[in-house]
Design a protein around this motif. Structure first.
Motif, mmCIF file in Angstrom:
data_model
loop_
_atom_site.group_PDB
_atom_site.id
_atom_site.type_symbol
_atom_site.label_atom_id
_atom_site.label_comp_id
_atom_site.label_asym_id
_atom_site.label_seq_id
_atom_site.Cartn_x
_atom_site.Cartn_y
_atom_site.Cartn_z
ATOM 1 N N ARG A 154 0.841 -1.195 0.000
ATOM 2 C CA ARG A 154 0.000 0.000 0.000
ATOM 3 C C ARG A 154 0.878 1.247 0.000
ATOM 4 O O ARG A 154 1.910 1.283 0.673
ATOM 5 N N GLU A 159 0.544 4.058 1.356
ATOM 6 C CA GLU A 159 0.712 4.720 2.652
ATOM 7 C C GLU A 159 1.745 4.005 3.529
ATOM 8 O O GLU A 159 2.236 4.574 4.491
ATOM 9 N N PRO A 177 8.126 -0.379 6.381
ATOM 10 C CA PRO A 177 8.626 -0.688 7.724
ATOM 11 C C PRO A 177 8.858 -2.180 7.938
ATOM 12 O O PRO A 177 9.442 -2.572 8.912
ATOM 13 N N GLY A 178 8.397 -3.002 7.030
ATOM 14 C CA GLY A 178 8.519 -4.447 7.214
ATOM 15 C C GLY A 178 9.898 -4.969 6.865
ATOM 16 O O GLY A 178 10.861 -4.222 6.764
ATOM 17 N N ALA A 179 9.968 -6.256 6.660
ATOM 18 C CA ALA A 179 11.248 -6.905 6.380
ATOM 19 C C ALA A 179 11.605 -6.735 4.905
ATOM 20 O O ALA A 179 10.847 -6.176 4.119
ATOM 21 N N GLN A 181 11.679 -8.750 2.524
ATOM 22 C CA GLN A 181 10.803 -9.438 1.581
ATOM 23 C C GLN A 181 9.631 -8.565 1.155
ATOM 24 O O GLN A 181 9.025 -8.792 0.136
ATOM 25 N N THR A 241 11.584 12.381 8.614
ATOM 26 C CA THR A 241 12.061 12.706 9.966
ATOM 27 C C THR A 241 11.280 11.933 11.031
ATOM 28 O O THR A 241 11.849 11.490 12.012
ATOM 29 N N THR A 247 12.567 2.305 10.953
ATOM 30 C CA THR A 247 11.883 1.050 11.251
ATOM 31 C C THR A 247 12.175 -0.006 10.207
ATOM 32 O O THR A 247 12.148 0.274 9.027
ATOM 33 N N GLY A 248 12.382 -1.222 10.711
ATOM 34 C CA GLY A 248 12.436 -2.376 9.818
ATOM 35 C C GLY A 248 13.783 -2.588 9.190
ATOM 36 O O GLY A 248 14.655 -1.745 9.169
ATOM 37 N N GLY A 249 13.921 -3.804 8.658
ATOM 38 C CA GLY A 249 15.076 -4.098 7.836
ATOM 39 C C GLY A 249 16.346 -4.447 8.568
ATOM 40 O O GLY A 249 17.028 -5.393 8.194
ATOM 41 N N LYS A 291 1.573 7.944 19.864
ATOM 42 C CA LYS A 291 2.029 7.414 18.597
ATOM 43 C C LYS A 291 2.258 5.914 18.731
ATOM 44 O O LYS A 291 3.367 5.436 18.884
ATOM 45 N N HIS A 292 1.180 5.193 18.708
ATOM 46 C CA HIS A 292 1.274 3.758 18.909
ATOM 47 C C HIS A 292 1.686 3.004 17.668
ATOM 48 O O HIS A 292 2.181 1.903 17.741
ATOM 49 N N ARG A 293 1.446 3.595 16.540
ATOM 50 C CA ARG A 293 1.786 2.872 15.313
ATOM 51 C C ARG A 293 3.093 3.376 14.754
ATOM 52 O O ARG A 293 3.348 4.567 14.720
ATOM 53 N N LEU A 294 3.912 2.454 14.276
ATOM 54 C CA LEU A 294 5.197 2.865 13.718
ATOM 55 C C LEU A 294 5.064 3.136 12.231
ATOM 56 O O LEU A 294 4.254 2.554 11.587
ATOM 57 N N ASP A 334 5.402 14.193 19.133
ATOM 58 C CA ASP A 334 4.917 12.829 19.173
ATOM 59 C C ASP A 334 4.218 12.485 20.469
ATOM 60 O O ASP A 334 3.379 11.624 20.523
ATOM 61 N N ALA A 349 0.767 -2.074 22.554
ATOM 62 C CA ALA A 349 0.817 -1.035 21.517
ATOM 63 C C ALA A 349 1.795 -1.375 20.399
ATOM 64 O O ALA A 349 1.676 -0.868 19.292
ATOM 65 N N ARG A 350 2.773 -2.204 20.701
ATOM 66 C CA ARG A 350 3.795 -2.503 19.712
ATOM 67 C C ARG A 350 3.532 -3.803 18.941
ATOM 68 O O ARG A 350 4.272 -4.152 18.041
ATOM 69 N N GLY A 403 9.070 -4.910 11.869
ATOM 70 C CA GLY A 403 10.471 -4.991 11.462
ATOM 71 C C GLY A 403 11.105 -6.347 11.605
ATOM 72 O O GLY A 403 12.003 -6.697 10.873
#
Lengths: 514, 186
Positions: free
Chosen positions: A99, A101, A127-129, A131, A301, A328-330, A511-514, B5, B119-120, B146
């Motif tokens: 997606r 976003e 933000p994922g791995a 793949q 940022t 985030t991620g990787g 800010k609970h979501r990364l 934040d 939350a995480r 991640g």
């Protein structure tokens, strides 16, 4: 949701060359050890000669070309209203949908071999791995530009992109920044040369190359010494009578070798990071660099979850730092991917360090009051090292008594080196925290300092060994999206207090979501 | 590192005594059958090796019988030690679900307490192998952003508890995501 006017697109035919070259590069990089093993085998084996070597290499190159052609034939991508989709795979077809976003960064890269055909490589980071990352290995400039604009409009929070100047991928290499861009840091060729000289990677490469190269060096050295002796310049008998002179000569040779390697590393850094610029455009950082492989990296940022600064052992001598913005991620995946994913700012001298850090962290960087780790960290490792050394010495006297004296001397030297190293590591470990942030410092002769907001932590762990429990100590582990940060051997109650505060910060953060 | 934040929490004075202490929570033990399960799974892991040694000993071609017996005894000793360690560990393991996080403890010699804020959590799943199914057990795997592997695995939960925990956590994630979407923090 899919746009009927956005059908599956194939990569341009010129991208086969790009796929071929990048595929071969990756294949060699991932199998470096195997290649050196095979190279050594060819060198040693009497039955295998140059003909076999050339045949094997030609076969590998042909197979690589075939793989690149099939990969290109099966690779399709499309940009839908709210997502990017990619179909790829050699034997097994894989379809990836990301997606818009979720895309946090769009990276452009134009290696030397893509310049003549006018293609760019586009990486869409999520933000994922690894793949889940979309990688378009070679698309036209117009396509790249259109894709970037679509993604920017799809990911931008309302109003935030109004001030941002879209960068034309065609001109990103060496172009002047747009009016809304502010250059926050530039690394000159001498900065980059010093960064390359101080980089630890050169020593890792040397360790890898060590075995096959040492044989060659040894044979060349023997040859040169023999030539010098035959020409009368070198009198071996004189040298045999002066061991100190030999030691000095060997030391000088090692020093010259190290200097040569560092010089090569410095030059490679200039090629890799040439013309490095750190720009701030609206809500994102950009870095542009590269002489042969012109690259542009983007980092929002708000996606920076920790900032790391480092100084290697040699870097301390030259007062040279580098900074990394972690996102985030990787980072928990493969080394190559991790290296590629880091937002690195190389070649920072001490005078400009605080400016770069203030830019990256959007605030001032003050030297905190460091808390050290407990002295039992040091005494525990000292005790164990001395016990292990003593046991090894005793075993040598029992098992090989005729070689025991020099073995014991070696163990004494090793124990002494480890004891000093443990002391240096203990002295370097430190942490500092204020109301919201934690900083951790570690290293031995070089040092690394990581700073992060507590609310960015993903997990908190407290571990205790029997020794630590006896002395009321514990090791604290704070897991961040890019990896773990450890603070070993602190008072258990302190570790629990920090853990509680971090959990409080995470759980009360909006800010609970990364 | 956006200073906005944490709007609402930036300048508050935090009383350290008012922050909930994660180390003083009463832990729930694992399922009562978990200890039996770890003993049996350890035995199953070593059974092929011990069986192989027994077959070799019975075969007439193998000459060195005593060495084989010693090897088998060594294997048996190692299996017993591992079984005892896992049995003790199964007794020490515990978990607790709080309003905002899930805490687990494990280990006999090296002990660890891990707290994972809800939350995480990005993804939750339960799994169970044949032996776990036989004992009515399941393991709960919790993933954060991640990572490629599970960040926290609760092993030895009663299967119903694992399913209930999974459903509860999934509901919490769903609520959190919809709240975030509504407040524009997506």
């Amino acid at each position: 949701m899919s746009d009927p006017h956005s059908p599956w697109k194939a990569l341009p035919i010129a991208a086969v060359a790009a796929l071929y070259i990048s595929g071969m590069q990756r294949f060699i990089r991932e199998n470096l050890v195997v290649f050196f093993g095979a190279g050594t085998g060819f060198a040693i084996s009497e039955s295998l000669g140059w003909r076999e070597f050339v045949l094997a290499a030609a076969a590998a190159l042909l197979v690589g070309l075939l793989v690149a052609m099939i990969y290109h034939r099966r690779f399709r991508y499309r940009l839908d209203e709210d997502s990017v989709r990619v179909r790829k795979g050699l034997l097994e077809q894989q379809e990836l949908k990301v997606r818009l976003e979720r895309i946090q960064n769009v990276g452009f890269s134009q290696p030397l071999y893509l310049k003549p055909v006018g293609l760019v490589r586009v990486t869409l980071e999520t933000p994922g791995a690894a793949q889940s990352e979309v990688n378009l290995p070679g698309i036209s400039l117009e396509e790249a530009k259109a894709l970037r604009d679509r993604i920017s409009s799809g990911t931008a929070p309302s109003g935030q992109h109004a001030t941002e100047t879209p960068v034309d991928p065609a001109g990103f290499a060496g172009s002047e920044p747009g009016p809304a861009s502010r250059v926050r840091f530039e690394a000159s060729a001498s900065d980059l040369f010093r960064y390359g000289m101080t980089s630890n990677q050169v020593w890792i490469l040397l360790a890898l190359l060590g075995a096959p190269v040492s044989n060659w060096i040894e044979s060349r050295m023997s040859h040169w010494i023999e030539q010098l002796r035959a020409s009368g310049v070198l009198d071996l008998e004189v040298l045999q009578g002066a061991p100190l002179l030999v030691a000095v000569l060997v030391g000088l040779a090692i020093f010259a070798g190290a200097l040569l390697i560092m010089t090569v590393s410095g030059l490679l850094a200039i090629v890799r990071f040439g013309g490095f610029k750190l720009l701030l455009e609206g809500d994102r950082f950009k870095s542009r660099f590269g002489m042969l492989d012109a690259r542009e990296k983007t980092l929002r940022t708000e996606k920076i979850h920790s900032i790391e600064i480092g100084q290697t052992m040699v870097g301390r001598l030259l007062d040279q730092w580098h900074a990394v913005g972690h996102q985030t991620g990787g980072d928990q995946t493969g080394q190559e991917y991790r290296e590629d994913r880091r937002f690195l700012v190389p070649g920072i001298d001490a005078a400009r360090l605080s400016d770069v850090l203030d830019t990256l962290r959007n605030g001032s960087w003050t030297t905190p009051e460091w808390q050290g780790v407990d002295r039992r960290f040091r005494s525990m490792f000292w005790e164990r090292t001395v016990v292990a050394g003593t046991l090894a010495a005793l075993a040598s006297w029992w098992l090989v008594p005729d070689q025991a004296p020099w073995l014991t001397s070696s163990f004494v030297v090793i124990v002494a080196v480890v004891v000093v190293a443990v002391h240096l590591v203990w002295r370097r470990w430190g942490y500092a925290l204020d109301d919201k942030r934690i900083r951790v410092r570690y290293g031995m002769i070089g040092k690394t300092i990581v700073e992060f907001d507590m609310f960015r932590c993903q997990q908190v762990g407290i571990k205790t060994s029997p020794y630590q429990r006896r002395h009321g100590l514990a090791s604290l582990t704070l897991t961040l999206p890019h990896g773990e940060q450890r603070i070993p051997y602190i008072e258990r109650r302190t570790a629990e207090k920090i853990a509680n505060l971090v959990l409080y910060r995470v759980e009360t953060s909006l800010k609970h979501r990364l | 590192m956006d200073p906005n934040d944490e709007t609402g929490f930036t300048n508050q004075v935090i009383d350290p005594h008012a922050i909930p202490d994660h180390a003083e929570v009463p832990f729930n033990p694992m399922a009562s059958k978990f200890r039996r399960y770890v003993l049996q799974s350890t035995a199953l892991q070593f059974l092929p090796l011990l069986g192989g040694a027994a077959v070799l000993w019975l075969l007439p071609v193998v000459q060195d019988g005593p060495a084989l017996i010693a090897g088998g005894a060594g294997l048996l000793g190692l299996a017993s030690l591992i079984a005892v360690y896992r049995w003790l560990d199964a007794g020490y393991r515990g978990w607790v679900l709080r309003e905002h996080d899930l805490i687990a403890r494990a280990g006999v010699i090296w002990r660890g307490i891990t707290a994972l804020p809800i939350a995480r959590i990005q993804h939750v799943e339960t799994t169970h192998g044949p032996l776990e199914r036989f004992h009515g057990l399941a393991r709960l795997k919790l993933y954060t952003a991640g990572g490629m592997t599970a960040d926290l695995v609760l092993i030895g939960l009663p299967r119903t508890t694992a399913d209930e925990l999974r459903e509860y956590l999934v509901e919490q994630i769903r609520k959190r995501d919809s709240e975030a979407a509504q407040s524009g923090h997506e």
